[in-house]
Design an enzyme around this catalytic site. Structure first.
Site, PDB file in Angstrom:
ATOM      1  N   ASN A   1       0.836  -1.213   0.000  1.00  0.00           N
ATOM      2  CA  ASN A   1       0.000   0.000   0.000  1.00  0.00           C
ATOM      3  C   ASN A   1       0.872   1.266   0.000  1.00  0.00           C
ATOM      4  O   ASN A   1       0.523   2.261  -0.637  1.00  0.00           O
ATOM      5  CB  ASN A   1      -0.969   0.006   1.188  1.00  0.00           C
ATOM      6  CG  ASN A   1      -2.246  -0.725   0.864  1.00  0.00           C
ATOM      7  OD1 ASN A   1      -2.915  -0.436  -0.114  1.00  0.00           O
ATOM      8  ND2 ASN A   1      -2.576  -1.708   1.679  1.00  0.00           N
TER       9      ASN A   1
ATOM     10  N   ARG B   1       0.376  -2.302  14.678  1.00  0.00           N
ATOM     11  CA  ARG B   1       0.320  -1.907  16.089  1.00  0.00           C
ATOM     12  C   ARG B   1      -0.960  -1.126  16.335  1.00  0.00           C
ATOM     13  O   ARG B   1      -1.412  -0.389  15.462  1.00  0.00           O
ATOM     14  CB  ARG B   1       1.497  -1.005  16.454  1.00  0.00           C
ATOM     15  CG  ARG B   1       2.802  -1.687  16.360  1.00  0.00           C
ATOM     16  CD  ARG B   1       3.873  -0.976  17.172  1.00  0.00           C
ATOM     17  NE  ARG B   1       4.973  -1.899  17.309  1.00  0.00           N
ATOM     18  CZ  ARG B   1       5.033  -2.880  18.199  1.00  0.00           C
ATOM     19  NH1 ARG B   1       4.101  -3.034  19.079  1.00  0.00           N
ATOM     20  NH2 ARG B   1       6.067  -3.692  18.222  1.00  0.00           N
TER      21      ARG B   1
ATOM     22  N   ASN C   1      -6.641   4.675   8.261  1.00  0.00           N
ATOM     23  CA  ASN C   1      -6.182   3.292   8.094  1.00  0.00           C
ATOM     24  C   ASN C   1      -6.950   2.655   6.948  1.00  0.00           C
ATOM     25  O   ASN C   1      -8.085   3.026   6.672  1.00  0.00           O
ATOM     26  CB  ASN C   1      -6.451   2.511   9.387  1.00  0.00           C
ATOM     27  CG  ASN C   1      -5.932   1.087   9.325  1.00  0.00           C
ATOM     28  OD1 ASN C   1      -4.829   0.827   8.871  1.00  0.00           O
ATOM     29  ND2 ASN C   1      -6.746   0.145   9.789  1.00  0.00           N
TER      30      ASN C   1
ATOM     31  N   HIS D   1      -8.272  -1.145   5.783  1.00  0.00           N
ATOM     32  CA  HIS D   1      -8.509  -2.453   6.398  1.00  0.00           C
ATOM     33  C   HIS D   1      -9.152  -3.377   5.370  1.00  0.00           C
ATOM     34  O   HIS D   1     -10.077  -2.961   4.666  1.00  0.00           O
ATOM     35  CB  HIS D   1      -9.423  -2.294   7.624  1.00  0.00           C
ATOM     36  CG  HIS D   1      -9.632  -3.565   8.358  1.00  0.00           C
ATOM     37  ND1 HIS D   1      -8.683  -4.106   9.203  1.00  0.00           N
ATOM     38  CD2 HIS D   1     -10.673  -4.432   8.359  1.00  0.00           C
ATOM     39  CE1 HIS D   1      -9.146  -5.242   9.705  1.00  0.00           C
ATOM     40  NE2 HIS D   1     -10.347  -5.463   9.199  1.00  0.00           N
TER      41      HIS D   1
END
Length: 186
Positions: free
Chosen positions: A16, A90, A106, A108
């Site tokens: 990514n 993390r 983020n 996902h």
């Protein structure tokens, strides 16, 4: 006009990160790669793209708060305004969340709220769902619970394996993440 400066946080291969860096019309400058795994192959990609890196080993710190304070100092020194998590394995803690409130996103590999946490693709495959997908979301105190920015479904085919499903999900991630980043930079 000066571009907004961003950091990408990654722990592994960096596919990514590479997709973000290859976006020709990215509306921000990726000015730093943060990696918590010395020796991760994403570091080679950062070198290839000429992106400075900050590598840390969490075990060298007394607490999560300690390494996150160090991260915040480094991010501020680098004039970073946004953080993009790209395979960063993390949980982001309160120190970093406070310093970058509503500026950490983020990606996902599921249609959240389904299959949060680790191995979302494996979870979806084992559950036998007919579709899963990709979610880009803001980070909050929970695990994959922050406000959703964008989602795109990915069909699960009858002859899929975890690997073939992962490949198709990553194709969507690599296309969707840079688009969402640009939308947020406007």
């Amino acid at each position: 006009m000066k571009k907004i400066r961003a950091a990408v946080f990654a722990s592994g291969a960096g596919s990514n990160f590479q997709a973000i860096m290859e976006k020709n019309d990215l509306l921000c400058e990726v000015a730093l790669l943060v990696c918590d795994k010395p020796g991760a192959s994403v570091l080679e990609k950062a070198e290839k793209f000429g992106v400075p890196t900050f590598v840390f080993d969490s075990e060298e710190y007394a607490s999560k708060s300690d390494y996150e304070k160090d991260l915040v100092r480094k991010l501020q020194q680098s004039d970073i305004s946004w953080i993009f998590l790209a395979g960063y394995m993390r949980i982001v803690g309160p120190t970093l969340l406070r310093a970058y409130k509503n500026r950490i996103i983020n990606i996902h590999p599921s249609m959240l709220p389904e299959f949060p946490g680790k191995d979302a693709i494996g979870q979806a495959f084992k559950a036998g769902v007919s579709d899963t997908g990709v979610t880009v979301h803001f980070i909050d105190e929970g695990i994959d619970t922050g406000p959703i920015i964008a989602q795109e479904p990915v069909e699960v085919f009858k002859d899929d394996t975890v690997e073939t499903l992962k490949e198709r999900i990553q194709l969507v991630e690599h296309r969707l993440y840079p688009i969402v980043i640009n939308r947020l930079m406007k």
